[in-house]
Design a protein around this motif. Sequence first.
Motif, PDB file in Angstrom:
ATOM      1  N   LEU A   6       0.828  -1.208   0.000  1.00  0.00           N
ATOM      2  CA  LEU A   6       0.000   0.000   0.000  1.00  0.00           C
ATOM      3  C   LEU A   6       0.865   1.262   0.000  1.00  0.00           C
ATOM      4  O   LEU A   6       0.536   2.252  -0.651  1.00  0.00           O
ATOM      5  CB  LEU A   6      -0.933  -0.007   1.212  1.00  0.00           C
ATOM      6  CG  LEU A   6      -2.045  -1.055   1.127  1.00  0.00           C
ATOM      7  CD1 LEU A   6      -2.666  -1.306   2.490  1.00  0.00           C
ATOM      8  CD2 LEU A   6      -3.123  -0.626   0.140  1.00  0.00           C
ATOM      9  N   GLN A  39     -13.675   1.434  -0.138  1.00  0.00           N
ATOM     10  CA  GLN A  39     -14.384   0.176   0.115  1.00  0.00           C
ATOM     11  C   GLN A  39     -13.783  -1.032  -0.593  1.00  0.00           C
ATOM     12  O   GLN A  39     -13.602  -2.084   0.052  1.00  0.00           O
ATOM     13  CB  GLN A  39     -15.873   0.329  -0.252  1.00  0.00           C
ATOM     14  CG  GLN A  39     -16.673   1.206   0.694  1.00  0.00           C
ATOM     15  CD  GLN A  39     -16.540   2.691   0.410  1.00  0.00           C
ATOM     16  OE1 GLN A  39     -15.685   3.116  -0.355  1.00  0.00           O
ATOM     17  NE2 GLN A  39     -17.388   3.500   1.020  1.00  0.00           N
ATOM     18  N   PRO A  40     -13.451  -0.942  -1.889  1.00  0.00           N
ATOM     19  CA  PRO A  40     -12.914  -2.150  -2.541  1.00  0.00           C
ATOM     20  C   PRO A  40     -11.615  -2.641  -1.896  1.00  0.00           C
ATOM     21  O   PRO A  40     -11.352  -3.840  -1.877  1.00  0.00           O
ATOM     22  CB  PRO A  40     -12.654  -1.695  -3.987  1.00  0.00           C
ATOM     23  CG  PRO A  40     -13.516  -0.506  -4.186  1.00  0.00           C
ATOM     24  CD  PRO A  40     -13.597   0.167  -2.852  1.00  0.00           C
ATOM     25  N   VAL A  41     -10.833  -1.724  -1.341  1.00  0.00           N
ATOM     26  CA  VAL A  41      -9.542  -2.103  -0.752  1.00  0.00           C
ATOM     27  C   VAL A  41      -9.726  -2.642   0.667  1.00  0.00           C
ATOM     28  O   VAL A  41      -9.187  -3.690   1.029  1.00  0.00           O
ATOM     29  CB  VAL A  41      -8.582  -0.887  -0.752  1.00  0.00           C
ATOM     30  CG1 VAL A  41      -7.280  -1.225  -0.050  1.00  0.00           C
ATOM     31  CG2 VAL A  41      -8.298  -0.447  -2.178  1.00  0.00           C
ATOM     32  N   VAL A  42     -10.518  -1.940   1.465  1.00  0.00           N
ATOM     33  CA  VAL A  42     -10.668  -2.317   2.874  1.00  0.00           C
ATOM     34  C   VAL A  42     -11.352  -3.668   3.040  1.00  0.00           C
ATOM     35  O   VAL A  42     -11.123  -4.370   4.019  1.00  0.00           O
ATOM     36  CB  VAL A  42     -11.451  -1.196   3.618  1.00  0.00           C
ATOM     37  CG1 VAL A  42     -11.828  -1.625   5.004  1.00  0.00           C
ATOM     38  CG2 VAL A  42     -10.602   0.046   3.703  1.00  0.00           C
ATOM     39  N   VAL A  43     -12.168  -4.039   2.063  1.00  0.00           N
ATOM     40  CA  VAL A  43     -12.890  -5.310   2.137  1.00  0.00           C
ATOM     41  C   VAL A  43     -11.956  -6.508   1.899  1.00  0.00           C
ATOM     42  O   VAL A  43     -12.302  -7.637   2.212  1.00  0.00           O
ATOM     43  CB  VAL A  43     -14.072  -5.266   1.131  1.00  0.00           C
ATOM     44  CG1 VAL A  43     -14.578  -6.624   0.788  1.00  0.00           C
ATOM     45  CG2 VAL A  43     -15.187  -4.418   1.707  1.00  0.00           C
ATOM     46  N   ARG A  44     -10.771  -6.231   1.396  1.00  0.00           N
ATOM     47  CA  ARG A  44      -9.798  -7.316   1.193  1.00  0.00           C
ATOM     48  C   ARG A  44      -9.258  -7.792   2.546  1.00  0.00           C
ATOM     49  O   ARG A  44      -9.305  -7.038   3.530  1.00  0.00           O
ATOM     50  CB  ARG A  44      -8.646  -6.817   0.305  1.00  0.00           C
ATOM     51  CG  ARG A  44      -9.074  -6.531  -1.116  1.00  0.00           C
ATOM     52  CD  ARG A  44      -9.522  -7.776  -1.815  1.00  0.00           C
ATOM     53  NE  ARG A  44     -10.086  -7.530  -3.133  1.00  0.00           N
ATOM     54  CZ  ARG A  44     -10.724  -8.455  -3.833  1.00  0.00           C
ATOM     55  NH1 ARG A  44     -10.908  -9.663  -3.338  1.00  0.00           N
ATOM     56  NH2 ARG A  44     -11.207  -8.169  -5.021  1.00  0.00           N
ATOM     57  N   PRO A  45      -8.716  -9.004   2.590  1.00  0.00           N
ATOM     58  CA  PRO A  45      -8.262  -9.517   3.899  1.00  0.00           C
ATOM     59  C   PRO A  45      -6.940  -8.899   4.353  1.00  0.00           C
ATOM     60  O   PRO A  45      -5.893  -9.539   4.323  1.00  0.00           O
ATOM     61  CB  PRO A  45      -8.104 -11.027   3.636  1.00  0.00           C
ATOM     62  CG  PRO A  45      -7.872 -11.144   2.177  1.00  0.00           C
ATOM     63  CD  PRO A  45      -8.615 -10.023   1.537  1.00  0.00           C
ATOM     64  N   LEU A  46      -7.004  -7.650   4.753  1.00  0.00           N
ATOM     65  CA  LEU A  46      -5.785  -6.993   5.226  1.00  0.00           C
ATOM     66  C   LEU A  46      -5.991  -6.269   6.541  1.00  0.00           C
ATOM     67  O   LEU A  46      -5.047  -6.053   7.291  1.00  0.00           O
ATOM     68  CB  LEU A  46      -5.231  -6.012   4.168  1.00  0.00           C
ATOM     69  CG  LEU A  46      -6.121  -4.866   3.748  1.00  0.00           C
ATOM     70  CD1 LEU A  46      -5.340  -3.567   3.784  1.00  0.00           C
ATOM     71  CD2 LEU A  46      -6.616  -5.079   2.337  1.00  0.00           C
ATOM     72  N   GLY A  47      -7.229  -5.925   6.866  1.00  0.00           N
ATOM     73  CA  GLY A  47      -7.488  -5.216   8.118  1.00  0.00           C
ATOM     74  C   GLY A  47      -7.312  -3.721   7.942  1.00  0.00           C
ATOM     75  O   GLY A  47      -6.482  -3.257   7.169  1.00  0.00           O
ATOM     76  N   ARG A  48      -8.113  -2.990   8.688  1.00  0.00           N
ATOM     77  CA  ARG A  48      -8.074  -1.525   8.557  1.00  0.00           C
ATOM     78  C   ARG A  48      -6.763  -0.956   9.084  1.00  0.00           C
ATOM     79  O   ARG A  48      -6.286   0.063   8.602  1.00  0.00           O
ATOM     80  CB  ARG A  48      -9.261  -0.913   9.310  1.00  0.00           C
ATOM     81  CG  ARG A  48     -10.594  -1.280   8.693  1.00  0.00           C
ATOM     82  CD  ARG A  48     -11.717  -0.493   9.325  1.00  0.00           C
ATOM     83  NE  ARG A  48     -13.012  -0.932   8.821  1.00  0.00           N
ATOM     84  CZ  ARG A  48     -14.157  -0.328   9.110  1.00  0.00           C
ATOM     85  NH1 ARG A  48     -14.160   0.706   9.906  1.00  0.00           N
ATOM     86  NH2 ARG A  48     -15.289  -0.779   8.615  1.00  0.00           N
ATOM     87  N   GLY A  67     -15.916   6.414  -2.552  1.00  0.00           N
ATOM     88  CA  GLY A  67     -15.985   4.993  -2.942  1.00  0.00           C
ATOM     89  C   GLY A  67     -14.629   4.397  -3.284  1.00  0.00           C
ATOM     90  O   GLY A  67     -14.562   3.291  -3.820  1.00  0.00           O
ATOM     91  N   LEU A  68     -13.550   5.105  -2.987  1.00  0.00           N
ATOM     92  CA  LEU A  68     -12.210   4.574  -3.280  1.00  0.00           C
ATOM     93  C   LEU A  68     -11.756   3.572  -2.227  1.00  0.00           C
ATOM     94  O   LEU A  68     -10.955   2.678  -2.490  1.00  0.00           O
ATOM     95  CB  LEU A  68     -11.196   5.727  -3.320  1.00  0.00           C
ATOM     96  CG  LEU A  68     -11.141   6.539  -4.604  1.00  0.00           C
ATOM     97  CD1 LEU A  68     -10.495   7.890  -4.333  1.00  0.00           C
ATOM     98  CD2 LEU A  68     -10.355   5.809  -5.682  1.00  0.00           C
TER      99      LEU A  68
END
Lengths: 282, 280
Positions: free
Chosen positions: A6, A98-107, A95-96
């Motif tokens: 990231l 949501q697609p990333v945070v939903v991945r299995p990485l944690g906030r 909306g930038l």
Amino acid sequence: MKVLLLARYVLVECSRRRVFIVVPILSAAFLGLYWFAVARVFATSEFSSVPGPFDERLVVASTMLGLGLFGSFFLGVVLIVFLTFTVARGDAEQGLLQPVVVRPLGRRTFLIGRFLGAATVSMLYVILLFACCVLITRGISGWSPDNVVQPALELGAAVVIVGALTLLGSVFLATIANGVTALMLFGTGLVAGLIGQIGEALNSPTLENISRVMSWALPFEALYQSALTSLTEGISGLSGFLIRLGPFGGAQEASPGLYPWTIGYLAAVGLLTIWFFRRRDL
Amino acid sequence: MGAAFVAESLSKNYKSVRALDGVNFEVAEGELFGLLGPNGAGKSTLVKIGCGLVHPSGGRAEVCGAPAGTRAANARLGYLAELFRFPGWLTADEVLVLHQRLSDSDGGTRERAELLELIDLSRAADRRVETMSKGMQQRLGIAQALVGSPRLLILDEPTSALDPAGRRIIRALLEELKGRRVSVLLNSHLLSEVELVCDRVAIILAGRIVSEGTPDSLRAGSGVEVETDSGVKHFPDAVRDEIPAIVDRLVADGARIYEVRTTRRSLEDVYLEAVEGQTG
């Protein structure tokens, strides 16, 4: 390592987005202006060839470099604010996020990655800008400070703190509100520093105390003042006294606890940001 | 194997507004489940809880056996948000690379090529997102949701920005996913689309599920029409089993019968009845 992934994307973003083309252009303009100002001052000033009570060239050169340090700080702050002011709420509203945070990485990973990228870019930028100012000053005046590394690192750390505060603000505030808040906070810190300098000149403990409290609350200001002090720490006598009377003289010496406080402050702001961000509905 | 998605007594309050009020349902493995409801009914809140974007006020949500929002749950999930954007400075292929890395997918170039082919964007692989039309970005969003072969796909209004050709591509894709045993939770306003592809449907109103079942079961019991010499007689509440008794009664009353038919409601009728019943 998703944090580094990231962070790397922040660097790629900086290299590709059109808006970042403005950064090198304006930086070049700033450095050109700085070079012109220093060159003109030394070309038009009539320095005495006879040794006097103080070194006029030294006073002018160090004051100009202090100005260069401030300019670098200001531009570095603008850059890191721009890189962090939308990270949470702003990007979520667009909306930038949501697609990333939903991945299995944690906030937490997301925030650390984005901050690491922004902090790296801004630190490198501000150090490079300051190094250019040092080289310009040296090239024209023949003077360069004894200690260059310490003020450069303090300047970088100051910018990182502004970024951390902006990131915290991005969890709660909408884009424009957060940007305005961050820059106003930066301005408040600068004013606090000036109050301290005035307090020192007038020997007013009240003003000095106000400045001291603000420096602990907003340690980027203390780091900036410490960087100014580091620049001129080797200059003594009347020359040093005159330099410290000016706005870029670094009259306020840093407390020995500044570095540990800075680390603790960054950690606390970081943990608070993660804590609030994890609880936020996106 | 357990359910792909479970919502149990799920509730969500936004200050004084109750967005979800004790929602219960399951999406089975390989099932295509449609969520219907008017704006503000709580559909988006529900799917956002499923993705871990929104925290429930009560109850629980699970994705493939893991609590929603955890890394384990997100590792099995693909999600297309209703409102989303990709960074304009990335190309379509780079968007997929990023999501492959974030989801630990080892699909590599082949997976990306397949996904772009699937949504008819192969020729736009090297185009930057900022130069794409809204429909292309929407299709790219669907490809992104499929990265890493998720076991549950949550699609929030996937066809909202698509033209009829694009919608057809998505319908075909959903059919194919069903064949691959991928579970889909589809949130859509387009009733005909839901009717065409979904195995089961739930209608949600004011945060509650008011009707749930297969599209056929929801449409069933929709009445009988009898064409007689004195015109068409309607029996809106009658079911197929009641036809002989209805005919006997009409004949006894002296009517001549020409045709008897059961009437089938569309899902739209069912939906509107449910909405009007709750709000009217």
